[in-house]
Structures are given as structure tokens and as C-alpha cells.
Scaffold this motif. Structure first.
Motif, PDB file in Angstrom:
ATOM      1  N   ASP A 161       0.846  -1.186   0.000  1.00  0.00           N
ATOM      2  CA  ASP A 161       0.000   0.000   0.000  1.00  0.00           C
ATOM      3  C   ASP A 161       0.884   1.240   0.000  1.00  0.00           C
ATOM      4  O   ASP A 161       2.043   1.184   0.395  1.00  0.00           O
ATOM      5  N   PRO A 162       0.318   2.381  -0.383  1.00  0.00           N
ATOM      6  CA  PRO A 162       1.091   3.623  -0.295  1.00  0.00           C
ATOM      7  C   PRO A 162       1.413   3.948   1.168  1.00  0.00           C
ATOM      8  O   PRO A 162       0.624   3.675   2.058  1.00  0.00           O
ATOM      9  N   THR A 163       2.589   4.498   1.393  1.00  0.00           N
ATOM     10  CA  THR A 163       3.006   4.881   2.732  1.00  0.00           C
ATOM     11  C   THR A 163       3.966   6.066   2.630  1.00  0.00           C
ATOM     12  O   THR A 163       4.409   6.423   1.552  1.00  0.00           O
ATOM     13  N   TRP A 164       4.291   6.643   3.764  1.00  0.00           N
ATOM     14  CA  TRP A 164       5.258   7.741   3.817  1.00  0.00           C
ATOM     15  C   TRP A 164       6.648   7.170   4.021  1.00  0.00           C
ATOM     16  O   TRP A 164       6.830   6.183   4.726  1.00  0.00           O
ATOM     17  N   MET A 165       7.627   7.857   3.418  1.00  0.00           N
ATOM     18  CA  MET A 165       9.018   7.486   3.634  1.00  0.00           C
ATOM     19  C   MET A 165       9.813   8.754   3.923  1.00  0.00           C
ATOM     20  O   MET A 165       9.852   9.686   3.132  1.00  0.00           O
ATOM     21  N   CYS A 166      10.413   8.771   5.112  1.00  0.00           N
ATOM     22  CA  CYS A 166      11.265   9.879   5.542  1.00  0.00           C
ATOM     23  C   CYS A 166      12.717   9.479   5.271  1.00  0.00           C
ATOM     24  O   CYS A 166      13.117   8.371   5.639  1.00  0.00           O
ATOM     25  N   PRO A 167      13.519  10.350   4.653  1.00  0.00           N
ATOM     26  CA  PRO A 167      14.920   9.983   4.414  1.00  0.00           C
ATOM     27  C   PRO A 167      15.686   9.693   5.708  1.00  0.00           C
ATOM     28  O   PRO A 167      16.535   8.805   5.738  1.00  0.00           O
ATOM     29  N   GLY A 168      15.376  10.412   6.792  1.00  0.00           N
ATOM     30  CA  GLY A 168      16.038  10.160   8.078  1.00  0.00           C
ATOM     31  C   GLY A 168      15.659   8.797   8.648  1.00  0.00           C
ATOM     32  O   GLY A 168      16.506   8.081   9.178  1.00  0.00           O
ATOM     33  N   CYS A 169      14.371   8.443   8.534  1.00  0.00           N
ATOM     34  CA  CYS A 169      13.920   7.129   9.011  1.00  0.00           C
ATOM     35  C   CYS A 169      14.533   6.016   8.170  1.00  0.00           C
ATOM     36  O   CYS A 169      14.966   4.988   8.703  1.00  0.00           O
ATOM     37  N   ARG A 170      14.581   6.226   6.857  1.00  0.00           N
ATOM     38  CA  ARG A 170      15.146   5.195   5.978  1.00  0.00           C
ATOM     39  C   ARG A 170      16.620   4.976   6.302  1.00  0.00           C
ATOM     40  O   ARG A 170      17.100   3.844   6.357  1.00  0.00           O
ATOM     41  N   HIS A 171      17.338   6.062   6.547  1.00  0.00           N
ATOM     42  CA  HIS A 171      18.751   5.961   6.906  1.00  0.00           C
ATOM     43  C   HIS A 171      18.910   5.205   8.230  1.00  0.00           C
ATOM     44  O   HIS A 171      19.789   4.345   8.363  1.00  0.00           O
ATOM     45  N   GLY A 172      18.040   5.508   9.203  1.00  0.00           N
ATOM     46  CA  GLY A 172      18.084   4.804  10.491  1.00  0.00           C
ATOM     47  C   GLY A 172      17.831   3.317  10.335  1.00  0.00           C
ATOM     48  O   GLY A 172      18.514   2.488  10.947  1.00  0.00           O
ATOM     49  N   TYR A 173      16.844   2.970   9.502  1.00  0.00           N
ATOM     50  CA  TYR A 173      16.558   1.548   9.254  1.00  0.00           C
ATOM     51  C   TYR A 173      17.752   0.879   8.572  1.00  0.00           C
ATOM     52  O   TYR A 173      18.172  -0.213   8.979  1.00  0.00           O
ATOM     53  N   ASP A 174      18.295   1.514   7.539  1.00  0.00           N
ATOM     54  CA  ASP A 174      19.420   0.920   6.806  1.00  0.00           C
ATOM     55  C   ASP A 174      20.617   0.703   7.725  1.00  0.00           C
ATOM     56  O   ASP A 174      21.283  -0.334   7.650  1.00  0.00           O
ATOM     57  N   ARG A 175      20.897   1.672   8.606  1.00  0.00           N
ATOM     58  CA  ARG A 175      21.991   1.530   9.580  1.00  0.00           C
ATOM     59  C   ARG A 175      21.729   0.341  10.506  1.00  0.00           C
ATOM     60  O   ARG A 175      22.621  -0.449  10.782  1.00  0.00           O
ATOM     61  N   TRP A 176      20.473   0.246  11.008  1.00  0.00           N
ATOM     62  CA  TRP A 176      20.128  -0.854  11.905  1.00  0.00           C
ATOM     63  C   TRP A 176      20.290  -2.194  11.184  1.00  0.00           C
ATOM     64  O   TRP A 176      20.877  -3.139  11.730  1.00  0.00           O
ATOM     65  N   ALA A 177      19.766  -2.288   9.955  1.00  0.00           N
ATOM     66  CA  ALA A 177      19.846  -3.539   9.199  1.00  0.00           C
ATOM     67  C   ALA A 177      21.301  -3.935   8.934  1.00  0.00           C
ATOM     68  O   ALA A 177      21.639  -5.120   9.023  1.00  0.00           O
ATOM     69  N   LYS A 178      22.142  -2.973   8.638  1.00  0.00           N
ATOM     70  CA  LYS A 178      23.554  -3.271   8.378  1.00  0.00           C
ATOM     71  C   LYS A 178      24.234  -3.764   9.657  1.00  0.00           C
ATOM     72  O   LYS A 178      24.989  -4.744   9.617  1.00  0.00           O
ATOM     73  N   ARG A 179      23.961  -3.090  10.786  1.00  0.00           N
ATOM     74  CA  ARG A 179      24.571  -3.517  12.069  1.00  0.00           C
ATOM     75  C   ARG A 179      24.142  -4.921  12.470  1.00  0.00           C
ATOM     76  O   ARG A 179      24.878  -5.630  13.133  1.00  0.00           O
ATOM     77  N   HIS A 180      22.953  -5.309  12.081  1.00  0.00           N
ATOM     78  CA  HIS A 180      22.429  -6.625  12.458  1.00  0.00           C
ATOM     79  C   HIS A 180      22.564  -7.644  11.320  1.00  0.00           C
ATOM     80  O   HIS A 180      21.948  -8.706  11.360  1.00  0.00           O
ATOM     81  N   ASP A 181      23.363  -7.281  10.320  1.00  0.00           N
ATOM     82  CA  ASP A 181      23.647  -8.170   9.192  1.00  0.00           C
ATOM     83  C   ASP A 181      22.370  -8.749   8.576  1.00  0.00           C
ATOM     84  O   ASP A 181      22.300  -9.943   8.291  1.00  0.00           O
ATOM     85  N   LEU A 182      21.377  -7.884   8.426  1.00  0.00           N
ATOM     86  CA  LEU A 182      20.108  -8.308   7.832  1.00  0.00           C
ATOM     87  C   LEU A 182      20.184  -8.078   6.343  1.00  0.00           C
ATOM     88  O   LEU A 182      20.356  -6.960   5.881  1.00  0.00           O
ATOM     89  N   LYS A 183      20.079  -9.122   5.579  1.00  0.00           N
ATOM     90  CA  LYS A 183      20.150  -9.035   4.123  1.00  0.00           C
ATOM     91  C   LYS A 183      18.764  -8.670   3.592  1.00  0.00           C
ATOM     92  O   LYS A 183      17.824  -9.411   3.764  1.00  0.00           O
TER      93      LYS A 183
END
Length: 184
Positions: A161-183
């Protein structure tokens, strides 16, 4: 200008905003100057990531939190007055999402600004991930630090579905995923 991938279109109107007080609904009714009634989702609705899995067993954005957000914003709205309301409409659903409410050139509510990072957001189609791939500790953190990451954490749904995407939130998620080795 290209085709909007969300399938949404914008509509602007002058309307009174009727907010249910006791039932905890996140929906409101807009009544235009001409008497047309429109059912609308209160801002914040599409930030609610409900996780219904046996492992997690509860929603990430509780109904209580939704009520608090709605009541805080509702305190700024007088149902007897008309406001300039921008809504996002879709062809496949029977209600719309409130984008912005303003009165006398003063913005009362703007759903396109991230409440965490205070950055403008863009609309996009959700990226869907399996909630089972995330530890329980992820969801409270996601809610606090990057709630508008553009993702939907689902137990079984594959509908985007359509949703909002904040560049700051996306960066936070990407950082978290990288730290937790989530592919991803």
C-alpha cells in the motif's frame, strides 16, 4: 510528469472536520461547504505497523498511542469551523488519507512531515518484509527511531500500500539492518 506509483491523487477542499470522540476510531468525516461527506483516515494511520504473529503477538503502534496522537491533533480542530483540507485519494479504497489541514494560511496538521526527524517525506509503495525475520526488540525501536522507513513488516500479507518514507527514518533503518547483518 510521470505516473504516480502509489495511484493516489490530491484533492483540496474547504470542509468541517468531524472527529469521533469516544469510539477510538482513527477515521474522521469531512463535510464540505456543499454538504458532501467524505470518510478520511486521520494522519498517522499509515504509520501503524500491526504485527499479528504468534512470535510478536501484539501491535507495534498500540491503539492507545493512536488515540493519543488523534486526541492531541483533535485539540487543534474546532468542528464548527471550516479548514482547508488536502486529501490523498485512491481508486481502490473507500476512504482517503488526510495530507494537510490549514486555517488562514496556518498549517494545523501536516502528515507529510516526519514527527521524528522533522523532514519532508515522500509517498511510495511499501516495501514488504517478513516480521519473522526481526527480533522482538526491533519493533519498539523502529516505532521510536524510524517509524516512517517505508517498510511494512507482515506476517502473511504481500499487498503493498502507499506509505510515507522519511529519508532520516530510511537511513536509520538501513543503519540498523547493516549492524544486524540483515540481508534485504
Amino acid at each position: 510528469m510521470g505516473v504516480d506509483p502509489t495511484g493516489e491523487s490530491k484533492r483540496v477542499m474547504n470542509a468541517r472536520i468531524l472527529i469521533p470522540s469516544a469510539d477510538g476510531s482513527i477515521n474522521v468525516r469531512l463535510v464540505t461547504s456543499s454538504g458532501e461527506e467524505i470518510k478520511a483516515a486521520w494522519p498517522g494511520w499509515d504509520h501503524a505497523m500491526f504485527v499479528n504473529t504468534r512470535r510478536h503477538g501484539k501491535d507495534c503502534v498500540s491503539l492507545h498511542d493512536q488515540k493519543v496522537l488523534r486526541n492531541r491533533a483533535a485539540a487543534r480542530i474546532a468542528s464548527s469551523q471550516e479548514y482547508r483540507v488536502e486529501i490523498l485519494t485512491q481508486n481502490r479504497v473507500d476512504f482517503c488519507n488526510i495530507l494537510q489541514i490549514s486555517k488562514d494560511d496556518h498549517i494545523v496538521i501536516d502528515a507529510s512531515v516526519c514527527q521524528v526527524h522533522k523532514l519532508p517525506m515522500k509517498r511510495q509503495m511499501e516495501e514488504i518484509y517478513s516480521a519473522e525475520d526481526y527480533p522482538e526488540s526491533f519493533f519498539p525501536r523502529q516505532k521510536r527511531e524510524f517509524p516512517n522507513d517505508g517498510n511494512f513488516y507482515s506476517a502473511c500479507s504481500s499487498r503493498s500500500d502507499p506509505t510515507w518514507m522519511c529519508p532520516g527514518c530510511r537511513h536509520g533503518y538501513d543503519r540498523w539492518a547493516k549492524r544486524h547483518d540483515l540481508k534485504q
